[in-house]
Motif scaffolding. Structure first.
Motif, PDB file in Angstrom:
ATOM      1  N   GLY A 195       0.792  -0.843   0.405  1.00 50.35           N
ATOM      2  CA  GLY A 195      -0.162   0.157   0.249  1.00 50.35           C
ATOM      3  C   GLY A 195       1.218   1.188   0.393  1.00 50.35           C
ATOM      4  N   GLU A 196       0.036   2.205  -0.066  1.00 44.28           N
ATOM      5  CA  GLU A 196       1.125   4.077   0.371  1.00 44.28           C
ATOM      6  C   GLU A 196       2.041   4.357   1.140  1.00 44.28           C
ATOM      7  OE1 GLU A 196       1.022   5.574  -3.026  1.00 44.28           O
ATOM      8  OE2 GLU A 196       0.590   3.396  -3.373  1.00 44.28           O
ATOM      9  N   ASN A 239       3.441   3.014   4.957  1.00 43.19           N
ATOM     10  CA  ASN A 239       4.916   2.367   5.554  1.00 43.19           C
ATOM     11  C   ASN A 239       4.852   1.888   6.924  1.00 43.19           C
ATOM     12  OD1 ASN A 239       6.531   2.832   2.866  1.00 43.19           O
ATOM     13  ND2 ASN A 239       7.627   4.665   3.637  1.00 43.19           N
ATOM     14  N   LYS A 243       9.541  -1.332   3.990  1.00 47.17           N
ATOM     15  CA  LYS A 243       7.439  -2.252   4.733  1.00 47.17           C
ATOM     16  C   LYS A 243       7.536  -2.998   5.413  1.00 47.17           C
ATOM     17  CE  LYS A 243       5.586  -0.010   0.777  1.00 47.17           C
ATOM     18  NZ  LYS A 243       4.230   1.036   1.384  1.00 47.17           N
ATOM     19  N   ARG A 297      -5.160   2.078   5.325  1.00 46.96           N
ATOM     20  CA  ARG A 297      -5.912   2.198   4.185  1.00 46.96           C
ATOM     21  C   ARG A 297      -6.530   3.822   3.869  1.00 46.96           C
ATOM     22  NH1 ARG A 297      -7.883  -2.658   3.454  1.00 46.96           N
ATOM     23  NH2 ARG A 297      -6.860  -2.935   1.063  1.00 46.96           N
TER      24      ARG A 297
END
Ligand SMILES: Cc1ncc(COP(=O)(O)O)c(C=O)c1O
Length: 380
Positions: A295-296, A298, A348, A378
């Motif tokens: 996902g965007e 971290n 990540k 998210r």
């Protein structure tokens, strides 16, 4: 909410009894009998002839590299995704670390990248078992045989693990362990070298003890370290190793329970990647339970939010080729030094509470909070 630490050891066996015995007997230094006992017990467990107990795992690596006569002009191949102790040991001896990337599923060193890094200067491969699954040893051992290279096996994280049924730590010319409190057995601080080579064992013992010479005590032909382990530390270690099987079983339980609790989010690979439960050569023993998020956002975003909820986490390793200290030394600066998997893991990856004293209730709290935090991240 009660804080849940990333790690808490279990010290409820015979630790106190053995420590009191040390104090009552006056044997508290490295001369005491528990040091030899711990050396024998771990060597036996790992099917090795000789054990050399030391002050910590980093020191074990220092000694291993020097004992194998690796020095200036030599190269040692190692993973970039590991603890700095591995690179330090190579650099401390005057040699050069040469890096390989990791596999995306096991997070261990990418064996297929090793051969292309071998040169006439390569003397050894430093194999580091990471987080729960062993490295794929057979192809590494074949390469070592083919190119006449030594193996330094860093089994710090996988005491009690096996590869194809053989104990981790039984593959190296010298193998190294750590007994830091997050390890499967702890002595507070501590470590061990194991080998089958009597001459190497003698050299390790001498390097551990400032290279004092018999007969000419304060005359030194070589520089060593004071990396001796005390009898107090070893007493703890003996009590701990008595429970190693139980501890490894507890780690299986923790790993499997987390897998179960997280199956809904992990089944969607777009959310998180969990540790691989097994490979054909071993079952994961989950020294730590690592998570890689997709996902965007971290790992640091998730960790910060979990910390606010009093849940301890640790980031994954920061790769050697990105370490500021090594950049300042001009290391790993060639354009071919590309390690995308290790970089992704560092950005990540993190691990959630994984210590031996966890119970089901605590793991349920961890997972409930983790899922809430992932949702928050998210949804921006
Ligand atoms: C793979 C590995 N090697 C070496 C070490 C260093 O051990 P120590 O902390 O006992 O110096 C660690 C420590 O956590 C480790 O994870």
């Amino acid at each position: 909410m009660i804080p849940i630490a990333v790690n808490e050891p279990i010290l409820s066996g015979r630790e106190k009894e053995y420590l009191i015995e040390c104090i009552n007997s006056g044997w508290i230094s490295s001369e005491g009998p528990y040091v030899k006992e711990l050396e024998l017990l771990l060597a036996k467990r790992v099917n090795r002839e000789y054990g050399i107990a030391v002050a910590n795992g980093s020191g074990a690596l220092d000694i291993a590299v020097r004992a194998l006569e690796i020095g200036k002009g030599d190269e040692v191949i190692m993973p970039t995704f590991t603890i700095i102790s591995c690179a330090n040991a190579i650099l401390n001896s005057g040699a050069t670390p040469v890096l390989v990337d990791s596999y995306i599923d096991t997070w261990n060193m990418n064996v297929e990248q090793i051969e292309s890094k071998i040169t006439s200067k390569t003397k050894a491969i430093m194999v580091v078992h990471i987080y729960g699954l062993p490295c794929d040893m057979d192809p590494i051992l074949n390469l070592a045989r083919k190119h006449n290279l030594k193996i330094i096996e860093d089994a710090a994280e996988l005491i009690g693990q096996t590869y194809k049924g053989k104990p981790c730590g039984s593959f190296g010319d010298i193998s190294c362990f750590s007994f830091y409190p997050n390890k499967h057995i702890t002595t507070g601080e501590g470590g061990m070298l194991l080998t089958n080579d009597g001459r190497l064992a003698e050299r390790c013992r001498s390097l551990r003890n400032l290279c004092f010479q018999e007969g000419k005590r304060f005359v030194h032909e070589e520089m060593g370290w004071n990396y001796r382990m005390t009898n107090l530390q070893a007493a703890l270690g003996v009590a701990q190793i008595e429970r190693l099987d139980e501890f490894v079983q507890k780690k299986y339980f923790i790993g499997n329970f987390y897998h179960q609790l997280l199956s809904d989010v992990s089944s969607d690979a777009k959310i998180i990647q969990l540790p691989a439960p097994e490979k054909e050569y071993a079952k994961n023993i989950y020294w730590v339970f690592g998570i890689v998020i997709n996902g965007e956002f971290n790992a640091s975003d998730v960790m910060k939010k979990l910390s606010a909820r009093k849940i301890g986490t640790r980031p994954f390793f920061y790769p050697m080729h990105l370490q500021p200290v090594f950049k300042k030394m001009g290391l790993f600066s060639n354009s071919n030094e590309q390690y995308p998997v290790a970089e992704m893991l560092a950005e990540k990856g993190f691990y959630i509470p994984s210590g031996l004293s966890l119970n089901e209730e605590k793991m349920q709290i961890v997972v409930k909070n983790l899922k809430e935090v992932l949702n928050e991240c998210r949804n921006g």
